[in-house]
Enzyme design. Structure first.
Site, PDB file in Angstrom:
ATOM      1  N   CYS A 101       7.692  23.575  38.619  1.00 21.49           N
ATOM      2  CA  CYS A 101       8.890  23.988  38.334  1.00 21.49           C
ATOM      3  C   CYS A 101       8.974  25.236  37.374  1.00 21.49           C
ATOM      4  CB  CYS A 101      10.094  23.186  38.187  1.00 21.49           C
ATOM      5  SG  CYS A 101      10.089  21.706  39.365  1.00 21.49           S
ATOM      6  N   CYS A 123       8.813  19.221  35.223  1.00 21.00           N
ATOM      7  CA  CYS A 123       7.731  19.396  36.100  1.00 21.00           C
ATOM      8  C   CYS A 123       6.999  20.555  35.893  1.00 21.00           C
ATOM      9  CB  CYS A 123       8.174  19.325  37.527  1.00 21.00           C
ATOM     10  SG  CYS A 123       7.112  20.120  38.710  1.00 21.00           S
TER      11      CYS A 123
END
Length: 409
Positions: free
Chosen positions: A332, A329
């Site tokens: 993230c 991600c």
């Protein structure tokens, strides 16, 4: 293997056509059929360093009235400006989903008046919309994802529009969504939709601003003094339907304002599905295929059992803050340094800092038990309460995270 498709400049001269043009009889095999074909992968390489204006000019020159600009009501107005600057005639179409912001409709009107054009609007099938709303309600996408609604209101109307064309022009840029659009070429055989002649390879897709930075698009719009959607001045960057679009904060990526309740990798409506790097599965991006995130001596990597134990504890000796993440991600990845710094600041303070990889086989558990909506999700487990508190903000800098912890511990 290169895709080869027939362009609108294709010349097919059959014996019967020749006979009609000359008025003389001919046999069926007297003149061989000639078809001009183009290798669009090779053309994309040739145009890789061309300007958007050059690419637009080439597209309009090749396809004439059989090509149209897809206008979304956001910064796609740059495409219309480039088309105007070529001096060639051009067509513009847009998808009216029935759920756009009032500001977007006002913008459509301003664009038509500014350029002296009529936008060709495509609408969803009323029966399909009625069936969806009656069976699932007006806001079902908040519960089971936006794909079904987008399929009815956007993808199917687009499919109908493209069936009348041999090529279309989009405002896709590589920097719009690094995880899904980073390999968009400036021209390609459309891998998903069909054009006028039907079948694979019957539609060509042009992306004149694929290599242009979003900031440069806005410099161009300001320099040319063209109309822009008033939502942009309210913090909206990427603009879609009203229920699924919101403003973003400074420093946030533009796609964080779209379908914010879903995973980062799901932030596509299906119009450009063929250009997605991550389509059917979770694919690591930005070189994280072989490394984990949030590595630090003050961080605890929690297993499924560890998370289940945290949930069971009604009284904890120490409070915890835990990030639910996926290594692939991009959001993230973007908060990694601030979260590691947070762990360093909280070392010895009595607050434990943890991480839990919540993708893959752990995803359903995280969605059902840990309030996972999108990655990353940050939870605070108070000392004297069994229920974790979800961090509500998308501000993920260390000061904002620290303020959240200090308010609850």
């Amino acid at each position: 293997m290169a895709f080869v498709a027939t362009s609108s400049s294709t010349t097919a001269i059959s014996a019967s056509n020749l006979a009609r043009s000359t008025g003389s009889p001919s046999e069926p095999n007297e003149v061989a059929e000639k078809v001009e074909v183009e290798d669009y992968e090779q053309l994309a390489k040739q145009l890789e360093n061309a300007s958007p204006l050059q690419i637009m000019d080439k597209a309009l020159e090749k396809f004439g009235n059989d090509i149209a600009i897809a206008f979304s009501g956001a910064e796609d107005v740059a495409l219309i400006e480039y088309a105007k600057l070529t001096g060639r005639p051009f067509r513009v179409f847009s998808l009216d989903t029935g759920r756009l912001n009032p500001e977007t409709y006002q913008f459509f009107d301003a664009v038509e008046k500014h350029y002296g054009i009529r936008i060709e609007y495509m609408f969803p099938d009323a029966v399909e919309v009625q069936a969806l709303v009656r069976s699932k309600g007006l806001f079902s996408f908040y519960e089971d994802g936006h794909q079904e609604c987008c399929r009815v209101r956007k993808v199917r109307p687009l499919r109908r529009a493209l069936k009348g064309l041999r090529a279309w022009i989009t405002g896709q840029r590589k920097d719009q969504s690094p995880g899904t659009r980073s390999e968009v070429p400036v021209v390609q055989v459309d891998p998903v939709f069909e054009g006028l002649e039907g079948g694979a390879g019957s539609l060509i897709k042009w992306n004149p601003v694929a290599n242009v930075d979003g900031g440069d698009i806005w410099k161009f719009l300001r320099a040319m003094e063209v109309p822009v959607n008033s939502l942009h001045s309210q913090g909206y960057v990427s603009i879609g339907c009203e229920p699924c679009t919101r403003a973003v904060l400074p420093g946030q990526h533009e796609r964080e304002g779209r379908w914010w309740w879903e995973d980062a990798k799901a932030k596509e409506c299906g119009l450009h599905k063929g250009n997605l790097k991550q389509d059917a599965q979770e694919v690591p991006v930005n070189g994280t295929a072989n490394r984990d995130l949030f590595e630090g001596k003050n961080l605890v990597a929690l297993s499924r059992n560890g998370m289940e134990n945290l949930l069971k504890l009604e009284k904890r000796e120490e409070p915890w803050i835990v990030v639910l993440y996926a290594p692939w991600c991009q959001f993230c990845q973007g908060m990694e340094s601030s979260y590691v710094e947070l762990a360093e600041k909280l070392a010895g303070s009595g607050v434990k800092v943890g991480k839990f990889q919540a993708d893959g086989e752990q995803k359903e558990f995280a969605k059902q038990e840990l309030q996972l909506g999108s990655f990353p999700t940050i939870l605070f487990f108070p000392k004297h309460s069994s229920r974790p508190i979800k961090y509500p903000s998308e501000q993920r800098d260390v000061d904002s995270l620290m303020a959240f912890v200090n308010a609850l511990r």
